[in-house]
Design a protein around this motif. Structure first.
Motif, mmCIF file in Angstrom:
data_model
loop_
_atom_site.group_PDB
_atom_site.id
_atom_site.type_symbol
_atom_site.label_atom_id
_atom_site.label_comp_id
_atom_site.label_asym_id
_atom_site.label_seq_id
_atom_site.Cartn_x
_atom_site.Cartn_y
_atom_site.Cartn_z
ATOM 1 N N PRO A 106 0.845 -1.203 0.000
ATOM 2 C CA PRO A 106 0.000 0.000 0.000
ATOM 3 C C PRO A 106 0.882 1.256 0.000
ATOM 4 O O PRO A 106 1.851 1.322 0.741
ATOM 5 C CB PRO A 106 -0.800 -0.091 1.296
ATOM 6 N N ASP A 107 0.549 2.208 -0.846
ATOM 7 C CA ASP A 107 1.355 3.418 -0.950
ATOM 8 C C ASP A 107 0.444 4.556 -1.423
ATOM 9 O O ASP A 107 0.218 4.721 -2.623
ATOM 10 C CB ASP A 107 2.511 3.185 -1.923
ATOM 11 N N LYS A 108 -0.077 5.319 -0.458
ATOM 12 C CA LYS A 108 -1.015 6.388 -0.812
ATOM 13 C C LYS A 108 -0.352 7.489 -1.630
ATOM 14 O O LYS A 108 -0.991 8.076 -2.505
ATOM 15 C CB LYS A 108 -1.664 6.953 0.442
ATOM 16 N N ALA A 109 0.922 7.750 -1.392
ATOM 17 C CA ALA A 109 1.607 8.775 -2.181
ATOM 18 C C ALA A 109 1.718 8.341 -3.643
ATOM 19 O O ALA A 109 1.496 9.139 -4.564
ATOM 20 C CB ALA A 109 2.988 9.060 -1.591
ATOM 21 N N GLU A 110 2.047 7.064 -3.870
ATOM 22 C CA GLU A 110 2.137 6.549 -5.239
ATOM 23 C C GLU A 110 0.751 6.505 -5.887
ATOM 24 O O GLU A 110 0.595 6.826 -7.071
ATOM 25 C CB GLU A 110 2.782 5.160 -5.244
ATOM 26 N N ALA A 111 -0.249 6.138 -5.103
ATOM 27 C CA ALA A 111 -1.625 6.137 -5.613
ATOM 28 C C ALA A 111 -2.014 7.547 -6.040
ATOM 29 O O ALA A 111 -2.543 7.746 -7.143
ATOM 30 C CB ALA A 111 -2.591 5.617 -4.559
ATOM 31 N N LEU A 112 -1.727 8.528 -5.191
ATOM 32 C CA LEU A 112 -2.068 9.912 -5.505
ATOM 33 C C LEU A 112 -1.348 10.379 -6.771
ATOM 34 O O LEU A 112 -1.946 11.046 -7.621
ATOM 35 C CB LEU A 112 -1.728 10.823 -4.321
ATOM 36 N N LYS A 113 -0.086 10.000 -6.915
ATOM 37 C CA LYS A 113 0.677 10.366 -8.113
ATOM 38 C C LYS A 113 -0.034 9.865 -9.371
ATOM 39 O O LYS A 113 -0.207 10.604 -10.339
ATOM 40 C CB LYS A 113 2.086 9.780 -8.034
ATOM 41 N N TRP A 114 -0.460 8.583 -9.352
ATOM 42 C CA TRP A 114 -1.114 8.025 -10.534
ATOM 43 C C TRP A 114 -2.520 8.584 -10.722
ATOM 44 O O TRP A 114 -2.953 8.801 -11.865
ATOM 45 C CB TRP A 114 -1.104 6.497 -10.487
ATOM 46 N N PHE A 115 -3.241 8.847 -9.630
ATOM 47 C CA PHE A 115 -4.556 9.490 -9.779
ATOM 48 C C PHE A 115 -4.398 10.880 -10.396
ATOM 49 O O PHE A 115 -5.183 11.280 -11.256
ATOM 50 C CB PHE A 115 -5.285 9.601 -8.433
ATOM 51 N N LYS A 116 -3.366 11.622 -9.970
ATOM 52 C CA LYS A 116 -3.133 12.959 -10.532
ATOM 53 C C LYS A 116 -2.801 12.875 -12.016
ATOM 54 O O LYS A 116 -3.285 13.680 -12.812
ATOM 55 C CB LYS A 116 -2.003 13.674 -9.783
ATOM 56 N N ARG A 117 -1.979 11.903 -12.399
ATOM 57 C CA ARG A 117 -1.657 11.720 -13.820
ATOM 58 C C ARG A 117 -2.913 11.368 -14.611
ATOM 59 O O ARG A 117 -3.125 11.870 -15.711
ATOM 60 C CB ARG A 117 -0.605 10.635 -14.005
ATOM 61 N N GLY A 118 -3.723 10.477 -14.042
ATOM 62 C CA GLY A 118 -4.969 10.104 -14.716
ATOM 63 C C GLY A 118 -5.908 11.277 -14.873
ATOM 64 O O GLY A 118 -6.520 11.472 -15.930
ATOM 65 N N ALA A 119 -6.019 12.094 -13.816
ATOM 66 C CA ALA A 119 -6.878 13.282 -13.868
ATOM 67 C C ALA A 119 -6.378 14.258 -14.930
ATOM 68 O O ALA A 119 -7.164 14.794 -15.716
ATOM 69 C CB ALA A 119 -6.934 13.954 -12.502
#
Length: 141
Positions: A106-119
């Motif tokens: 689990p890595d919320k920072a990495e998740a956020l990075k990919w969500f930001k790229r997707g957005a």
């Protein structure tokens, strides 16, 4: 495009025709009988030929056990390949794996990075998830 033409193109290496054929087997549409194994087969053909949509679909198949044994690590591998090619839905799918620790730690920072790229690439689901993650983890902004 009719089914015969799609099948011929997929058999001749057309990577987009291959994932479209996979969709027909998954959705049981256009006179095609539901077959998870055939869906996976055609998604894999497309993915191996370099199609980001095919790669994302293989990732989803592994995530959900469609035509294959469920395997989150393999889902992660294929979502990442598609995401690195710029497919926004794959970015969101990869981010969800990081957020929940499926197939990876689990890595919320990495998740956020990919969500930001997707957005940034136009994925509405990713935009909503950026806001949700930041509400839960404001320190990540």
């Amino acid at each position: 495009m009719d089914l015969a033409t799609l099948l011929e193109q997929a058999r001749n290496g057309n990577r987009d025709a291959a994932w479209q054929l996979g969709d027909l087997f998954r959705e049981a549409s256009h006179g095609v009988k539901f077959s998870p194994k055939q869906a996976f087969r055609w998604y894999a053909e497309s993915a191996l030929a370099g199609s980001p949509t095919g790669q994302n679909n293989v990732g989803a198949a592994f995530e959900n056990g469609l035509g294959c044994r469920q395997n989150y690590a393999m889902a992660h591998k294929w979502y990442r390949r598609a995401a690195e090619q710029g497919l926004n839905v794959a970015m969101a799918n990869l981010a969800f794996l990081y957020l929940h620790g499926y197939g990876t730690r689990p890595d919320k920072a990495e998740a956020l990075k990919w969500f930001k790229r997707g957005a940034a690439a136009g994925c509405k689901k990713s935009k909503k998830m950026v806001e949700a993650v930041l509400r839960q983890e404001p320190r990540l902004s």
